[in-house]
Design an enzyme around this catalytic site. Sequence first.
Site, mmCIF file in Angstrom:
data_model
loop_
_atom_site.group_PDB
_atom_site.id
_atom_site.type_symbol
_atom_site.label_atom_id
_atom_site.label_comp_id
_atom_site.label_asym_id
_atom_site.label_seq_id
_atom_site.Cartn_x
_atom_site.Cartn_y
_atom_site.Cartn_z
ATOM 1 N NE ARG A 35 -4.459 -1.698 1.697
ATOM 2 C CZ ARG A 35 -5.431 -1.702 2.453
ATOM 3 N NH1 ARG A 35 -5.434 -0.685 3.531
ATOM 4 N NH2 ARG A 35 -6.078 -2.631 2.194
ATOM 5 C CG ASP A 145 -13.361 7.424 7.929
ATOM 6 O OD1 ASP A 145 -14.134 6.277 7.782
ATOM 7 O OD2 ASP A 145 -12.176 7.496 7.897
HETATM 8 C C1 LIG Z 1 -14.105 -0.978 6.777
HETATM 9 S S1 LIG Z 1 -14.889 0.979 6.985
HETATM 10 C C2 LIG Z 1 -16.467 0.781 7.791
HETATM 11 C C3 LIG Z 1 -17.564 1.669 6.875
HETATM 12 C C4 LIG Z 1 -18.836 1.258 7.724
HETATM 13 N N1 LIG Z 1 -19.007 1.676 8.938
HETATM 14 C C5 LIG Z 1 -19.203 0.146 7.359
HETATM 15 O O1 LIG Z 1 -19.569 -0.609 8.151
HETATM 16 O O2 LIG Z 1 -19.474 -0.439 6.065
HETATM 17 C C6 LIG Z 1 -13.687 1.569 8.222
HETATM 18 C C7 LIG Z 1 -13.222 2.894 8.445
HETATM 19 O O3 LIG Z 1 -12.859 3.050 9.531
HETATM 20 C C8 LIG Z 1 -11.915 4.211 9.539
HETATM 21 N N2 LIG Z 1 -10.940 4.412 10.798
HETATM 22 C C9 LIG Z 1 -9.960 3.539 10.738
HETATM 23 N N3 LIG Z 1 -9.219 4.045 12.015
HETATM 24 C C10 LIG Z 1 -9.895 4.762 12.316
HETATM 25 C C11 LIG Z 1 -9.799 5.786 13.476
HETATM 26 N N4 LIG Z 1 -8.883 5.839 14.216
HETATM 27 N N5 LIG Z 1 -10.843 6.914 13.888
HETATM 28 C C12 LIG Z 1 -11.717 7.111 12.679
HETATM 29 N N6 LIG Z 1 -11.997 6.316 11.804
HETATM 30 C C13 LIG Z 1 -10.945 5.517 11.578
HETATM 31 C C14 LIG Z 1 -11.356 3.917 7.993
HETATM 32 O O4 LIG Z 1 -10.810 5.218 7.413
HETATM 33 C C15 LIG Z 1 -12.586 3.526 7.301
HETATM 34 O O5 LIG Z 1 -13.033 4.478 6.456
#
Ligand SMILES: C[S@@+](CC[C@H](N)C(=O)[O-])C[C@H]1O[C@@H](n2cnc3c(N)ncnc32)[C@H](O)[C@@H]1O
Length: 276
Positions: A35, A145
């Site tokens: 990545r 996010d």
């Molecule tokens: C797999 S997606 C989930 C999206 C949605 N909630 C769903 O269930 O379809 C996970 C998201 O968490 C965000 N994320 C990861 N670490 C984070 C953090 N420390 N604070 C806020 N968001 C975070 C990532 O950028 C990503 O967009």
Amino acid sequence: MQTLRDDTFQTITSLMREQAGLHFTDSKKPLVSSRLGPRLQHLGVASFEDYVGMIMAPAEGGDGDNGSELQVAIDLLTTNETYFFREPAHYELIENEVKRDKPKTLSVWSAAASYGDEAYSLAMLFADLQKQGRLGDQWSLLGTDISDRVLRGAVQGVYPQDRLRAVTPERLHRYCWHGEGAAEGLVQITPKLRERVRFGRLNLCHPIEDLGPFDIVLLRNVLIYFDAATKREVVDRVLTQLKPGGLFFIGTAEGRVACNTPLQPLAPGAFRKLAT
Ligand SMILES: C[S@@+](CC[C@H](N)C(=O)[O-])C[C@H]1O[C@@H](n2cnc3c(N)ncnc32)[C@H](O)[C@@H]1O
């Protein structure tokens, strides 16, 4: 492609854990390398060691990690997979609760919103419920996010059609514009629905300024990236923003959630916050 040394991998993973709570086991070294590698090439950076120097440098303008190479690295290392009406049982539970209570107001937080699919799915549901007279017109959604990249996409509300495969034809007609010509295969959420949802950057691993209180909080499919201690901290921190009696969701595959806030389990990944 440059080689990622074990010690450099450890430095990167420690930094990601400190800054974003992201937890990478040793088996994730190829993922981190694949990545970040293209980013090094894009920047003309000779080695991962030099890149670590860049992401550890303070951001110009001094506004923390926002806008820096560190933010770019976090963007590249987070997994943003999401789609409309993912885990439909959670939407059914919310729908049944709203139909039962007929609230005049409803305030909802999508706490790892990614590209906004979850927040806009809820907006479609709430707009329908409002139309049916089951929900007052004072409803709103906040999507947050850590990644600026996904938030920019969320604000635009433009998606490949496939991401809306679980959206009914009626809702696709009512709440989406369908692209033609060069935009064939893309849909955009209508401005009327988009204006119901605000998006903002929020790192779940940092203290949360007053956001809520919310009636419903979704923290789905993000805990899997954190270690056990961080999960607990994040869940308790997020739950401070949920009203007692409010609904809380994690991903159905994320197992039991350990936290200090009392919760009543309702269904896989679904809980009610109990009054303390
Ligand atoms: C797999 S997606 C989930 C999206 C949605 N909630 C769903 O269930 O379809 C996970 C998201 O968490 C965000 N994320 C990861 N670490 C984070 C953090 N420390 N604070 C806020 N968001 C975070 C990532 O950028 C990503 O967009």
